[in-house]
Design a protein around this motif. Structure first.
Motif, PDB file in Angstrom:
ATOM      1  N   PHE A   1       0.719  -1.119  -0.055  1.00  9.90           N
ATOM      2  CA  PHE A   1       0.034   0.128   0.013  1.00  9.90           C
ATOM      3  C   PHE A   1       0.937   1.232  -0.030  1.00  9.90           C
ATOM      4  CE2 PHE A   1      -2.940   3.009   2.597  1.00  9.90           C
ATOM      5  CZ  PHE A   1      -3.911   3.140   1.418  1.00  9.90           C
TER       6      PHE A   1
ATOM      7  N   ASN B   1      -6.412  -0.902   3.602  1.00  8.51           N
ATOM      8  CA  ASN B   1      -5.425  -1.695   3.058  1.00  8.51           C
ATOM      9  C   ASN B   1      -5.428  -2.905   3.905  1.00  8.51           C
ATOM     10  OD1 ASN B   1      -3.806  -0.242   4.824  1.00  8.51           O
ATOM     11  ND2 ASN B   1      -2.202  -1.482   4.258  1.00  8.51           N
TER      12      ASN B   1
ATOM     13  N   ASP C   1      -0.883  -7.768   1.688  1.00 10.51           N
ATOM     14  CA  ASP C   1      -1.559  -6.514   1.470  1.00 10.51           C
ATOM     15  C   ASP C   1      -2.308  -6.617   0.106  1.00 10.51           C
ATOM     16  OD1 ASP C   1      -1.898  -4.066   1.972  1.00 10.51           O
ATOM     17  OD2 ASP C   1       0.045  -3.157   1.945  1.00 10.51           O
TER      18      ASP C   1
END
Lengths: 467, 254
Positions: A105, A123, A160
């Motif tokens: 992110f 995220n 992520d």
């Protein structure tokens, strides 16, 4: 298993060993188990070979042979160097934007402040660290790691990506833009972004997942998205993919549809060395409707493989697949459309159409329908066409004063417009249309047949005109 | 000076000679009809004039507005004012009729050094011309010729002619497959376009259309040659006697 693959597997094992020590959520047993099971699955099967039916037309040897390293987060200075390129990919009118660079992110480029109440975006790594209990019922529950080694690999390395949640009855008309950028390094890098989209009962949401690779270095982006549409939810998902000659892009969209949910998947694939686009909806509740719409463009030696698996698991559902391909030079396209109608999915209405334009004698398309029907009262149709730019249509346009190059471009745009017309009017469609138009303009200008048709001197003058 | 001068034109398609020496001169303001039985070369002549590349011109010359037409590509001929109303107009899914026509008009305007017309200014022009041809405005926003009826396709050709305002219009069997009402509508559109600055070639198999578009000259094409030329009365004579005698005459000359 041959020596090269053995050696590469060793690299994945050590990468996974390093990863699980530092990854977000190592303290969560359920997440650890998901990752470890997935890695064990990958280690057992390895990369698929063309002997596997689902991979018959696509060799992933270039991925299997390359020594990829798991991409780390870029330093702030390196990130800021990307600012101009990231800004040029903005969708005007988007409700929010989340940018990921090499799977991590990048809050610097993201804007989430304008989301209305009831719409939640964060995220995945943050969500894992802060409120993993919201993820547990869904994350990894839909994607089948046994079916696809790339899904297993993604799950093993998942950390992520985007987590979107829209509450019951909430409507967000403007799209949420997820921009996933892969940037090469000194060595070939890989990233495995993972997204989870939850739309509760009656909610409406549009998500644009845009993949972009920057630079010519070798990058492997292996993304997976789980999209859950609750009862009566209306979700549009766009996958836009633009890569260069060093990109290996595998992306999987797994859609879980509840009763009367209406989901549209639009894929716009604009190139890369090897692109595999998996779309796998499961219509799990009665009255579900799924539109699977796609356009893929390939040139030079690009390889674009579309693997559709539409599962009708409940009665009275409707699915529509429309994929259009345009291939030039030595590009190779694949459309594999599999429809499974389960025993209880009576009154299923499934339709599949794949149309292809080949612009060069060396371009290739493999198109394969596969229907597996276990219910007895269903309507399933499929059809595929392969053709060239129609000489009649080309002459018709030219006879009205439109020069050959523009006429070719118009005809390619017309072919692509049929896909665009299936997208709802709005910022997401406008964004897709703009990228498609620019790409087609490049394709029309460099089309081999066009160059061959011109005498040497004229070719030069045309080139100058377009500089 | 004549607008179009064809001298000793020979043309081949797929190795076979179809036009075997055509001579024809057309002045501005004139309407010429070319009649003839099937396979006589009428459509080939029309397509050669529109510069279709499938036909190889192996002898002869064509001068159009003082220029060598045979040197032109299809789009150049169109920009110079040559228009072919197709016997079988192509269908183009994915492009609207309105967008197509505006693109064509702008290509021609650009060639002539004029500014392009934007969608807002184009619409009233298109409406006015569509009205002349009794065309439903909805057809403007449908894909070019896609699922148009036969009559709609032919009217669409004349609509394009009305918008593009050519100097030389070639109508290739525009009447074929039309009922009498549609023939009248098409003829009305064509007659509205007659002007002292514009010439027309009306290619037809039947005399019927010529009741509505009265030509100045009629030529009979048989076996790739013009075997007779005359005034409008020649069409009536053909209607009565058929092409039989002339076909014999044509083959005797070979």
């Amino acid at each position: 298993m041959n020596a090269i693959v053995q050696e590469q597997l060793g690299r994945y094992i050590s990468a996974f060993d390093d990863f699980r020590k530092i990854a977000a959520g190592t303290a969560l047993p359920w997440l650890t188990k998901l990752r470890e099971d997935a890695f064990a699955q990958f280690a057992e099967t390895g990369f698929p070979t063309p002997n596997v039916e689902d991979w018959r037309f696509t060799s992933v040897a270039p991925i299997a042979k390359t020594k990829f390293r798991l991409a780390e987060q870029l330093r702030t200075r390196e990130l800021l160097a990307l600012r101009d390129q990231v800004e040029s990919c903005r969708i005007p009118g988007a409700a929010a934007r989340m940018v990921f660079v090499n799977g991590h992110f990048a809050p610097e480029f993201s804007s989430l402040s304008c989301l209305p109440p009831g719409v939640f975006a964060v995220n995945l790594a943050t969500q894992i660290a802060e409120k993993p209990q919201h993820l547990e019922p869904h994350l990894g529950r839909y994607l089948k790691i046994k079916r696809d080694p790339f899904c297993a690999l993604n799950t093993a390395f998942m950390e992520d990506g985007a987590f979107l949640h829209i509450g019951r009855g909430r409507v967000l008309e403007a799209p949420v833009h997820l921009l996933l950028i892969s940037v090469g390094g000194d060595v070939p890098l890989m990233n495995h972004p993972r997204n989870l989209v939850l739309a509760e009962e009656g909610a409406e949401l549009t998500v644009v997942e845009e993949f972009l690779s920057l630079g010519d270095t070798t990058v492997f982006c292996n993304a997976a998205t789980e999209l859950v549409a609750g009862e009566g939810a209306v979700v549009s998902h766009y996958r836009i993919e633009q890569g260069n000659c060093g990109l290996f892009q595998i992306s999987t969209l797994r859609i879980q549809q509840d009763k009367s949910a209406n989901v549209s998947s639009h894929s716009v694939l604009l190139g890369g060395a090897l692109v595999r686009n998996n779309v796998h909806p499961v219509l799990a509740g009665e009255g579900g409707v799924c539109l699977i719409n796609g356009l893929f463009l390939g040139r030079e030696r690009e390889h674009v493989d579309n693997y559709m698996l539409v599962e009708h698991a409940s009665a009275h559902c409707e699915s529509r697949q429309f994929y259009h391909g345009i291939l030039d030079d030595q590009a190779h396209g694949v459309f594999h459309g599999r429809i499974i109608v389960h025993k209880d999915a009576q009154k299923t209405d499934a339709k599949q159409t794949n149309r292809n334009l080949l612009l060069s004698d060396n371009a290739q398309i493999d198109t394969k329908p596969q229907l597996e029907i276990f219910a007895d009262d269903v309507k399933c149709t499929h059809g595929a066409t392969i053709g060239q730019i129609e000489e009649n249509a080309l002459f018709y346009l030219r006879a009205r004063g439109i020069d050959e190059l523009s006429a070719r471009r118009l005809l390619l745009e017309a072919f692509a417009n049929e896909c665009l017309d299936r997208m709802k009017e709005g910022p997401a469609r406008a964004h897709a249309a703009e990228l498609i138009r620019a790409h087609i303009r490049r394709m029309a200008t460099t089309a081999k047949k066009y160059r061959e048709a011109q005498p040497e001197t004229e070719r030069v003058s045309h080139w100058e005109e377009f500089q | 000076m004549s607008l179009l001068q064809i001298k000793n034109l020979h043309a081949k398609a797929e190795g076979q000679e179809i036009l075997k020496g055509i001579d024809l001169t057309i002045d501005e303001g004139e309407v010429h009809s070319i009649m003839g039985p099937n396979g006589s070369g009428k459509s080939t002549l029309a397509q050669v004039l529109a510069r279709r590349e499938n036909y190889e011109v192996n002898a002869g010359e064509i001068t159009y507005a003082g220029k060598n037409l045979l040197d032109m590509k299809p789009e150049e001929a169109a920009c110079e004012g040559v228009f072919l109303a197709f016997q079988y107009p192509a269908e183009i899914p994915g492009i609207t009729n309105a967008y197509f026509l505006r693109s064509a008009l702008n290509a021609i305007r650009k060639y002539r050094g004029l500014d392009e017309i934007d969608a807002m200014d184009f619409l009233p022009l298109l409406r006015e011309k569509a009205k002349l041809l009794d065309m439903d405005e909805k057809l403007m926003n449908r894909s070019v010729n896609e699922s148009f009826s036969g009559g709609e396709k032919k009217r669409n050709e004349i609509l394009q002619m009305a918008v593009l305002e050519p100097r030389l219009a070639i109508l290739d069997e525009t009447d074929s497959g039309l009922d009498i009402d549609a023939v009248r509508t098409v003829a009305r559109g064509v007659n509205a376009m007659r002007s002292p600055r514009r010439a027309m070639i009306v290619v037809t198999h039947y005399q019927r259309l010529l009741n509505h578009i009265v030509p100045d000259f009629v030529h009979v094409l048989v076996g790739g040659r013009i075997v007779r030329s005359g005034g409008p009365e020649l069409a009536l004579e053909l209607e009565e006697k058929g092409y039989g005698e002339l076909e014999l005459a044509g083959s005797a000359e070979v």
